[in-house]
Design a protein around this motif. Structure first.
Motif, PDB file in Angstrom:
ATOM      1  N   GLY A  72       0.844  -1.172   0.146  1.00 56.12           N
ATOM      2  CA  GLY A  72       0.032  -0.120  -0.030  1.00 56.12           C
ATOM      3  C   GLY A  72       0.879   1.381   0.131  1.00 56.12           C
ATOM      4  O   GLY A  72       0.594   2.368  -0.870  1.00 56.12           O
ATOM      5  N   TRP A  73       1.826   1.350   0.644  1.00 57.02           N
ATOM      6  CA  TRP A  73       2.795   2.526   0.918  1.00 57.02           C
ATOM      7  C   TRP A  73       3.521   2.758  -0.709  1.00 57.02           C
ATOM      8  O   TRP A  73       3.394   3.765  -1.226  1.00 57.02           O
ATOM      9  N   LEU A  74       3.698   1.615  -1.317  1.00 53.58           N
ATOM     10  CA  LEU A  74       4.352   1.757  -2.499  1.00 53.58           C
ATOM     11  C   LEU A  74       3.225   2.175  -3.800  1.00 53.58           C
ATOM     12  O   LEU A  74       3.597   3.099  -4.608  1.00 53.58           O
ATOM     13  N   LEU A  75       2.108   1.572  -3.302  1.00 52.08           N
ATOM     14  CA  LEU A  75       0.848   1.946  -4.411  1.00 52.08           C
ATOM     15  C   LEU A  75       0.540   3.671  -4.289  1.00 52.08           C
ATOM     16  O   LEU A  75       0.341   4.320  -5.226  1.00 52.08           O
ATOM     17  N   VAL A  76       0.486   4.066  -2.868  1.00 54.81           N
ATOM     18  CA  VAL A  76       0.273   5.458  -2.729  1.00 54.81           C
ATOM     19  C   VAL A  76       1.553   6.391  -3.291  1.00 54.81           C
ATOM     20  O   VAL A  76       1.297   7.306  -3.641  1.00 54.81           O
ATOM     21  N   ALA A  77       2.510   5.808  -2.992  1.00 51.04           N
ATOM     22  CA  ALA A  77       3.793   6.793  -3.408  1.00 51.04           C
ATOM     23  C   ALA A  77       3.854   6.912  -4.961  1.00 51.04           C
ATOM     24  O   ALA A  77       3.962   8.138  -5.642  1.00 51.04           O
ATOM     25  N   LEU A  78       3.540   5.714  -5.605  1.00 50.61           N
ATOM     26  CA  LEU A  78       3.502   5.784  -7.115  1.00 50.61           C
ATOM     27  C   LEU A  78       2.309   6.503  -7.614  1.00 50.61           C
ATOM     28  O   LEU A  78       2.600   7.450  -8.656  1.00 50.61           O
ATOM     29  N   GLY A  79       1.056   6.508  -7.246  1.00 51.26           N
ATOM     30  CA  GLY A  79      -0.111   7.315  -7.355  1.00 51.26           C
ATOM     31  C   GLY A  79       0.176   8.719  -7.248  1.00 51.26           C
ATOM     32  O   GLY A  79      -0.345   9.772  -7.972  1.00 51.26           O
ATOM     33  N   THR A  80       0.820   9.130  -6.157  1.00 51.97           N
ATOM     34  CA  THR A  80       1.004  10.545  -5.815  1.00 51.97           C
ATOM     35  C   THR A  80       1.942  11.086  -6.908  1.00 51.97           C
ATOM     36  O   THR A  80       1.785  12.081  -7.440  1.00 51.97           O
ATOM     37  N   VAL A  81       3.041  10.233  -7.308  1.00 47.45           N
ATOM     38  CA  VAL A  81       3.953  10.926  -8.327  1.00 47.45           C
ATOM     39  C   VAL A  81       3.434  10.825  -9.847  1.00 47.45           C
ATOM     40  O   VAL A  81       3.408  11.805 -10.284  1.00 47.45           O
ATOM     41  N   LEU A  82       2.519   9.785 -10.076  1.00 39.96           N
ATOM     42  CA  LEU A  82       1.952   9.754 -11.545  1.00 39.96           C
ATOM     43  C   LEU A  82       0.897  10.603 -11.507  1.00 39.96           C
ATOM     44  O   LEU A  82       0.207  11.026 -12.577  1.00 39.96           O
ATOM     45  N   ALA A  83       0.349  11.359 -10.382  1.00 38.10           N
ATOM     46  CA  ALA A  83      -0.836  12.183 -10.468  1.00 38.10           C
ATOM     47  C   ALA A  83      -0.441  13.595 -11.335  1.00 38.10           C
ATOM     48  O   ALA A  83      -1.346  14.358 -11.578  1.00 38.10           O
ATOM     49  N   VAL A  84       1.036  13.751 -11.607  1.00 38.76           N
ATOM     50  CA  VAL A  84       1.199  15.123 -12.219  1.00 38.76           C
ATOM     51  C   VAL A  84       0.727  15.031 -13.757  1.00 38.76           C
ATOM     52  O   VAL A  84       0.200  16.118 -13.935  1.00 38.76           O
ATOM     53  N   THR A  85       0.248  14.174 -14.231  1.00 34.55           N
ATOM     54  CA  THR A  85      -0.548  14.294 -15.647  1.00 34.55           C
ATOM     55  C   THR A  85      -1.554  12.980 -15.484  1.00 34.55           C
ATOM     56  O   THR A  85      -1.404  11.988 -15.149  1.00 34.55           O
ATOM     57  N   THR A  86      -2.528  13.371 -16.476  1.00 34.37           N
ATOM     58  CA  THR A  86      -3.571  12.411 -16.690  1.00 34.37           C
ATOM     59  C   THR A  86      -3.089  10.864 -17.441  1.00 34.37           C
ATOM     60  O   THR A  86      -3.272   9.989 -16.771  1.00 34.37           O
ATOM     61  N   VAL A  90      -3.017   7.275 -15.914  1.00 38.50           N
ATOM     62  CA  VAL A  90      -3.478   6.114 -16.541  1.00 38.50           C
ATOM     63  C   VAL A  90      -2.900   5.010 -16.931  1.00 38.50           C
ATOM     64  O   VAL A  90      -3.127   3.859 -16.553  1.00 38.50           O
ATOM     65  N   LEU A  91      -1.634   5.165 -17.537  1.00 38.92           N
ATOM     66  CA  LEU A  91      -0.937   4.206 -17.733  1.00 38.92           C
ATOM     67  C   LEU A  91      -0.288   3.426 -16.511  1.00 38.92           C
ATOM     68  O   LEU A  91      -0.085   2.102 -16.295  1.00 38.92           O
ATOM     69  N   GLY A  92      -0.248   4.184 -15.271  1.00 40.15           N
ATOM     70  CA  GLY A  92       0.091   3.567 -14.294  1.00 40.15           C
ATOM     71  C   GLY A  92      -1.124   2.739 -13.789  1.00 40.15           C
ATOM     72  O   GLY A  92      -0.928   1.830 -13.013  1.00 40.15           O
ATOM     73  N   MET A  93      -2.210   3.279 -13.816  1.00 42.33           N
ATOM     74  CA  MET A  93      -3.587   2.406 -13.688  1.00 42.33           C
ATOM     75  C   MET A  93      -3.723   1.265 -14.314  1.00 42.33           C
ATOM     76  O   MET A  93      -3.797   0.360 -13.772  1.00 42.33           O
ATOM     77  N   LEU A  94      -3.419   1.139 -15.511  1.00 47.59           N
ATOM     78  CA  LEU A  94      -3.455   0.124 -16.341  1.00 47.59           C
ATOM     79  C   LEU A  94      -2.393  -0.929 -16.131  1.00 47.59           C
ATOM     80  O   LEU A  94      -2.796  -2.107 -15.806  1.00 47.59           O
ATOM     81  N   VAL A  95      -1.090  -0.688 -15.356  1.00 51.63           N
ATOM     82  CA  VAL A  95      -0.076  -1.464 -15.168  1.00 51.63           C
ATOM     83  C   VAL A  95      -0.533  -2.102 -13.670  1.00 51.63           C
ATOM     84  O   VAL A  95      -0.548  -3.256 -13.272  1.00 51.63           O
ATOM     85  N   PHE A 120      -5.898   2.081  -3.047  1.00 52.04           N
ATOM     86  CA  PHE A 120      -4.737   3.011  -2.502  1.00 52.04           C
ATOM     87  C   PHE A 120      -4.268   3.741  -3.681  1.00 52.04           C
ATOM     88  O   PHE A 120      -4.147   5.004  -3.615  1.00 52.04           O
ATOM     89  N   TYR A 121      -4.275   3.016  -4.810  1.00 52.93           N
ATOM     90  CA  TYR A 121      -3.446   3.751  -5.924  1.00 52.93           C
ATOM     91  C   TYR A 121      -4.441   4.777  -6.613  1.00 52.93           C
ATOM     92  O   TYR A 121      -4.135   5.859  -6.848  1.00 52.93           O
ATOM     93  N   ILE A 122      -5.601   4.390  -6.721  1.00 53.84           N
ATOM     94  CA  ILE A 122      -6.690   5.302  -6.876  1.00 53.84           C
ATOM     95  C   ILE A 122      -6.879   6.626  -6.619  1.00 53.84           C
ATOM     96  O   ILE A 122      -6.963   7.532  -7.125  1.00 53.84           O
ATOM     97  N   LEU A 123      -6.932   6.421  -4.899  1.00 47.27           N
ATOM     98  CA  LEU A 123      -7.084   7.701  -4.221  1.00 47.27           C
ATOM     99  C   LEU A 123      -5.971   8.558  -4.480  1.00 47.27           C
ATOM    100  O   LEU A 123      -6.161   9.918  -4.431  1.00 47.27           O
ATOM    101  N   ALA A 124      -4.569   8.025  -4.818  1.00 50.90           N
ATOM    102  CA  ALA A 124      -3.241   8.790  -4.715  1.00 50.90           C
ATOM    103  C   ALA A 124      -3.043   9.412  -6.173  1.00 50.90           C
ATOM    104  O   ALA A 124      -2.443  10.445  -6.185  1.00 50.90           O
ATOM    105  N   CYS A 125      -3.666   8.920  -7.079  1.00 50.55           N
ATOM    106  CA  CYS A 125      -3.431   9.017  -8.474  1.00 50.55           C
ATOM    107  C   CYS A 125      -4.376  10.345  -9.082  1.00 50.55           C
ATOM    108  O   CYS A 125      -4.044  10.773 -10.221  1.00 50.55           O
ATOM    109  N   PHE A 126      -5.157  10.930  -8.058  1.00 52.93           N
ATOM    110  CA  PHE A 126      -6.113  12.057  -8.751  1.00 52.93           C
ATOM    111  C   PHE A 126      -5.519  13.316  -8.146  1.00 52.93           C
ATOM    112  O   PHE A 126      -4.620  13.532  -7.075  1.00 52.93           O
ATOM    113  N   PRO A 127      -5.783  14.288  -8.995  1.00 53.40           N
ATOM    114  CA  PRO A 127      -5.276  15.727  -8.503  1.00 53.40           C
ATOM    115  C   PRO A 127      -5.847  15.888  -7.113  1.00 53.40           C
ATOM    116  O   PRO A 127      -7.047  15.620  -6.739  1.00 53.40           O
ATOM    117  N   PRO A 128      -5.452  17.053  -6.269  1.00 47.97           N
ATOM    118  CA  PRO A 128      -4.373  17.814  -6.774  1.00 47.97           C
ATOM    119  C   PRO A 128      -2.911  17.008  -6.831  1.00 47.97           C
ATOM    120  O   PRO A 128      -2.771  16.090  -5.937  1.00 47.97           O
TER     121      PRO A 128
END
Length: 721
Positions: A72-86, A90-95, A120-128
Motif C-alpha cells: 500500500g505504501w508503494l502504491l500510494v507513493a506511485l499514485g502520488t508521483v503519477l498524478a502529475v498528468t492524466t 492512466v498508464l500507471g492504472m493500467l499496469v 490505494f493507488y486510485i486515491l493517490a493518482c487524482f489531483p491535486p
C-alpha cells in the motif's frame, strides 16, 4: 436471505471497520487538523475491511492486512508521483490494475486484498498533485490499516474455518475404512465425500491454490483422494469391492485371503498407509521413512508375473486378474496421496520422486515455482489473465475519462468500476441496475442532508460513525441497492467535514457512478462477456485433445518391440491443460448460471483426464513388459487406444462447439482373456475404465449443449450434425 451466522459476521465486520475508520478520521481531522491523513485513515479500513473479500479467520485476515501495508505504501507513493498528468496516471492504472488483479494466481488471500490495494493507488493518482503531502498520506494509511488489523485480532474476531488438512483427513479416512471393510458406503456416499474436497466446496481461505511447494502438495493430495474415492465408487457399482476386501488376511472365516496372499499383503499395506496418512494429517507431522508403497507394488507385480508364467495349471480366473489390476490402481492412488501429503506437511525440496513430471515441483526452487505459475497463466486462455486484462482496461479507461472530463470527485468513477465489475456481462448489468438505483436514492437523501445541515461540521461529525455502522451492517443484509444508497450518505457526510460542500456533491456522485457503470458495462461486454462459461468449454476441449495422444502413446510404449524401445509419452502438456481447466471450472462454479443446464458435467471431464494421466504414468512404470506382448493382444490394444482417442477428439469438438468427426467403432476395447500377463490385464482394465468414463460424459454433453442454445456450427445448432 442470510443465516444467523452470516448476519453475525456482517455485523462484527461492520463494527470493526466503523471503529477503525472513525478513530483514524476523528484523530487526524479534529485532533491534528490534518484532512489528508484523515481521508486516508478513513478509506484504508473501508478498502481492506469492507471492499476487499479477504478470506480466513481474524488472525489470518490481520496477517494479510499487515503484509499488504508495504505494498500500500508503494502504491500510494506511485499514485502520488503519477498524478502529475492524466496520461501518467492512466498508464500507471493500467499496469497496477493488471498486476493486482493477476495476483489471484498467488491464492485466495492475495486475490482478496487486491481490490483494497487498487483503491490505494486510485486515491493517490487524482489531483491535486501534491508530492509534499506523501508522508501525511502514508501516515493516515498506516494508522487505518494497523487499527483494522488490531480489530481483526481482538475485537469480535472471526473464528477459523475447518482446515483443508482436516477435510482431506476425513476423506482419506472414509476411503481407508471402505478399503478395510470397516464401513459399507454407497457409490453416492463415496462421491459426496470426494466432492467435499472440490475447491468450490471449500472456504476460500482453505483452498490450496497458491504456487508454493506445500500448497501444491495439498492440491495434489486432494486430487488423489478424489480419484481414490471415485475408484472405490466404481468398484462398489460393479460389486467388486466386497470381493476385493476379502483378500485382506482374516477378512472372513473361510480364509479367502490365503488364495491370493500377494493381494492380501498389498491390501493390508494400502489400509495401513491410509491410516498412517490420516494420523499425519491430524498431527501435522509426516511419518518418517521410505516410500514403502513403491516396493510393495513392485513385489506384487512380480508375484503376478510369476503366477502367470510359472504356474499355468493354477492360472487365476479373469475376474481375479481384474480385481488385482484394480488393486494396483488403488495402491498407486494411495502412493501418490501419501507422497503428496508428506510434501505438503514438510514443504522442503526433495530428491526426484516418480513419476517426475507429476512431482516436478518437489525438487524445484521457489523462484521456479513462481515462474511456472506466472508463465502458465500469461495466456488469454487463462481466466485469471482474462479477469486481470478486463479490470485493468476498465480502470484505465475510467481514469482517462475522469481526468479528461475533469469530473468532480472523479475517483468515484474508478471506485464504481472496481466494486461493480463482474466476470460476466449479465451479472455486471444486474448489479449496475441495483447500484444506480441505490445511488439515486442515496444522492437525493445526501442532497437533502447537505442542504439541511449546511456548514455545521459538528453535526456531520456526530452523524458519521452511526451512519457507517448502519451502512456497513444493514446495507449488505438488505441488498446492493441499499448498500449503495447508504454508502453515498457516508461519503457525503465524510467529505462535508474535509472541505465545504453543497448539494452538488450528491449530483457529482450520481454522474460519477453512472459514468463508471457505463465504462464497466462496456468493458464487460467487449472482454469475455460470457465469463468462464465459454472458457470452460475451450479449456476442457483443449484438455481432451491433449489426452488423446497420451492414450495412444501409453499403449505404444507398452506394446513396443523390443520392449522399452519407445519412450514414455510426456504428460506435461496434459498437466498444463488440466491446471487451466480446473481454474476455469472453479470460476464457472462461482458465477450465476441462470441459463446453464445442469447436464454439463465438467467435473466428469476432469475425472477422465486424471484417469488418463495417472494410467499414463503408472502403467509404463509398473507394467513395462520384459518380453514383447503377443501380436494379437498388441493389435487389439492399439485398436482400443485409437477408439478412445477418437472419442476424446469427438468430445473435444463438442465442447469447443466445432463439428465433431464421424463416429467410429464405439465397442469397448477388449484384450484376449487367455493371456493372464499383468501388463495386458492392467492395460485392459485401464482402457475399459476410460471407455466407461468417456461414455458417461458423452451421454449428457450433446443434449446439454443443445439446451444451452448452441449457435451455427455448434452441437445442437444449425449446421451441426
Amino acid at each position: 436471505m442470510t443465516g444467523p451466522a452470516e448476519r453475525n459476521l456482517i455485523l462484527y465486520r461492520a463494527v470493526r471497520v466503523t471503529l477503525a475508520a472513525s478513530a483514524g478520521f476523528y484523530t487526524f481531522e479534529y485532533g491534528f487538523d490534518e484532512p489528508v491523513p484523515a481521508l486516508y485513515s478513513l478509506f484504508a479500513p473501508i478498502s481492506l475491511g469492507l471492499l476487499s473479500p479477504i478470506p480466513g479467520s481474524g488472525r489470518q485476515r490481520a496477517e494479510v492486512m499487515l503484509k499488504a501495508l508495504p505494498v500500500g505504501w508503494l502504491l500510494v507513493a506511485l499514485g502520488t508521483v503519477l498524478a502529475v498528468t492524466t496520461w501518467a496516471a492512466v498508464l500507471g492504472m493500467l499496469v497496477v490494475g493488471f498486476l493486482l488483479a493477476f495476483a489471484a494466481i498467488a491464492g485466495p488471500r492475495p486475490a482478496g486484498a487486491a481490490p483494497g490495494l487498487q483503491l490505494f493507488y486510485i486515491l493517490a493518482c487524482f489531483p491535486p498533485y501534491e508530492p509534499d503531502t506523501l508522508w501525511l498520506r502514508l501516515a493516515g494509511l498506516t494508522f487505518g490499516v494497523v487499527l483494522l488489523a488490531l480489530g481483526e485480532l481482538f475485537l469480535l474476531p472471526q473464528p477459523p474455518d475447518p482446515t483443508y488438512r482436516t477435510t482431506l483427513a476425513q476423506a482419506l479416512a472414509t476411503a481407508g475404512d471402505t478399503i478395510a471393510g470397516r464401513t459399507s458406503l454407497t457409490p453416492q456416499d463415496l462421491r459426496e465425500a470426494g466432492a467435499r474436497l472440490r475447491l468450490s466446496s471449500l472456504p476460500p481461505a482453505e483452498r490450496p491454490a497458491g504456487p508454493g511447494r506445500a500448497v501444491r502438495g495439498q492440491a495434489q493430495a486432494g486430487a488423489a483422494a478424489r480419484r481414490l474415492l471415485e475408484q472405490l465408487a466404481h468398484l462398489v457399482e460393479d460389486d467388486e469391492l466386497h470381493e476385493l476386501v476379502r483378500y485382506r488376511p482374516g477378512a472372513d472365516e473361510h480364509g479367502t485371503s490365503r488364495a491370493d496372499p500377494a493381494s492380501g499383503s498389498l491390501l493390508t499395506q494400502v489400509v495401513s498407509l491410509c491410516d498412517e496418512t490420516v494420523a499425519a494429517l491430524h498431527t501435522g507431522r509426516a511419518a518418517p521413512g521410505p516410500q514403502r508403497m513403491d516396493e510393495a507394488i513392485d513385489r506384487f507385480q512380480q508375484a503376478r508375473l510369476r503366477q502367470a508364467t510359472e504356474s499355468a495349471d493354477q492360472e487365476p480366473p479373469v475376474a481375479v486378474l481384474r480385481r488385482q489390476a484394480a488393486l494396483v490402481s488403488i495402491a498407486e492412488s494411495v502412493r501418490i496421496l501419501e507422497i503428496s501429503v508428506r510434501v505438503a506437511l514438510d514443504g522442503r525440496r526433495t530428491p526426484p520422486i516418480e513419476p517426475r513430471e507429476l512431482f516436478w515441483y518437489t525438487r524445484a526452487a521457489t523462484p521456479r515455482l513462481w515462474e511456472r505459475r506466472i508463465t502458465g497463466n500469461i495466456t488469454l486462455r487463462s481466466v485469471q489473465c482474462q479477469n486481470a486484462v478486463r479490470i485493468a482496461v476498465a480502470l484505465a479507461a475510467a481514469r482517462l475519462v475522469a481526468g479528461s472530463l475533469d469530473l468532480n470527485h472523479g475517483f468515484w468513477v474508478l471506485l464504481t468500476v472496481l466494486t461493480l465489475s463482474r466476470t460476466t456481462v449479465v451479472e455486471t448489468w444486474s448489479v449496475i441496475r441495483q447500484a444506480v438505483t441505490g445511488n439515486l436514492v442515496g444522492a437525493v437523501a445526501a442532497g437533502a442532508l447537505l442542504i439541511g445541515l449546511g456548514t455545521h461540521t459538528d453535526a456531520y461529525a456526530a452523524i458519521l460513525a452511526p451512519a457507517m455502522l448502519i451502512a456497513f451492517s444493514v446495507g449488505p443484509l438488505l441488498g446492493l441497492a441499499w448498500a449503495q444508497a447508504l454508502f453515498t450518505l457516508v461519503v457525503s457526510t465524510a467529505f462535508a467535514q474535509i472541505a465545504p460542500v453543497s448539494w452538488r456533491m450528491a449530483e457529482a456522485r450520481i454522474v460519477d457512478v453512472v459514468t463508471g457503470s457505463a465504462i464497466g458495462l462496456l468493458c464487460a461486454t467487449l472482454a469475455w462477456p460470457a465469463g468462464a462459461r465459454r472458457e470452460v468449454r475451450r479449456t476442457m476441449a483443449g484438455l481432451l485433445r491433449e489426452c488423446a495422444p497420451l492414450i495412444k502413446g501409453t499403449v505404444d510404449m507398452l506394446t513396443a518391440v523390443p520392449p522399452g524401445s519407445v519412450p514414455a509419452p510426456s504428460t506435461l502438456a496434459v498437466l498444463h491443460r488440466l491446471r487451466l481447466a480446473e481454474s476455469a471450472y472453479l470460476q464457472f462454479r462461482s458465477e450465476p448460471r441462470r441459463d446453464t443446464p445442469a447436464g454439463v458435467d465438467w467435473h466428469a471431464v476432469l475425472i477422465a483426464a486424471n484417469l488418463i494421466l495417472i494410467g499414463a504414468q503408472w502403467l509404463p512404470r509398473f507394467d513395462l513388459p520384459t518380453a514383447a506382448l503377443p501380436r494379437e493382444a498388441a493389435d487389439r490394444a492399439h485398436a482400443g487406444a485409437r477408439a478412445l482417442a477418437e472419442t476424446t477428439d469427438r468430445l473435444a469438438a463438442l465442447c469447443a462447439g466445432d463439428r465433431p468427426p464421424p463416429r467410429g467403432d464405439e465397442r469397448a476395447p477388449t484384450l484376449p482373456t487367455g493371456l493372464p500377463l499383468p501388463a495386458l490385464v492392467d492395460l485392459d482394465v485401464w482402457l475399459r475404465s476410460l471407455t466407461r468414463q468417456l461414455a458417461r460424459i458423452e451421454a449428457g454433453l450433446p443434449d446439454a449443449l443443445l439446451k444451452a442454445g448452441a449457435g451455427p456450427g455448434e452441437p445442437g445448432g444449425r449446421g451441426a450434425p
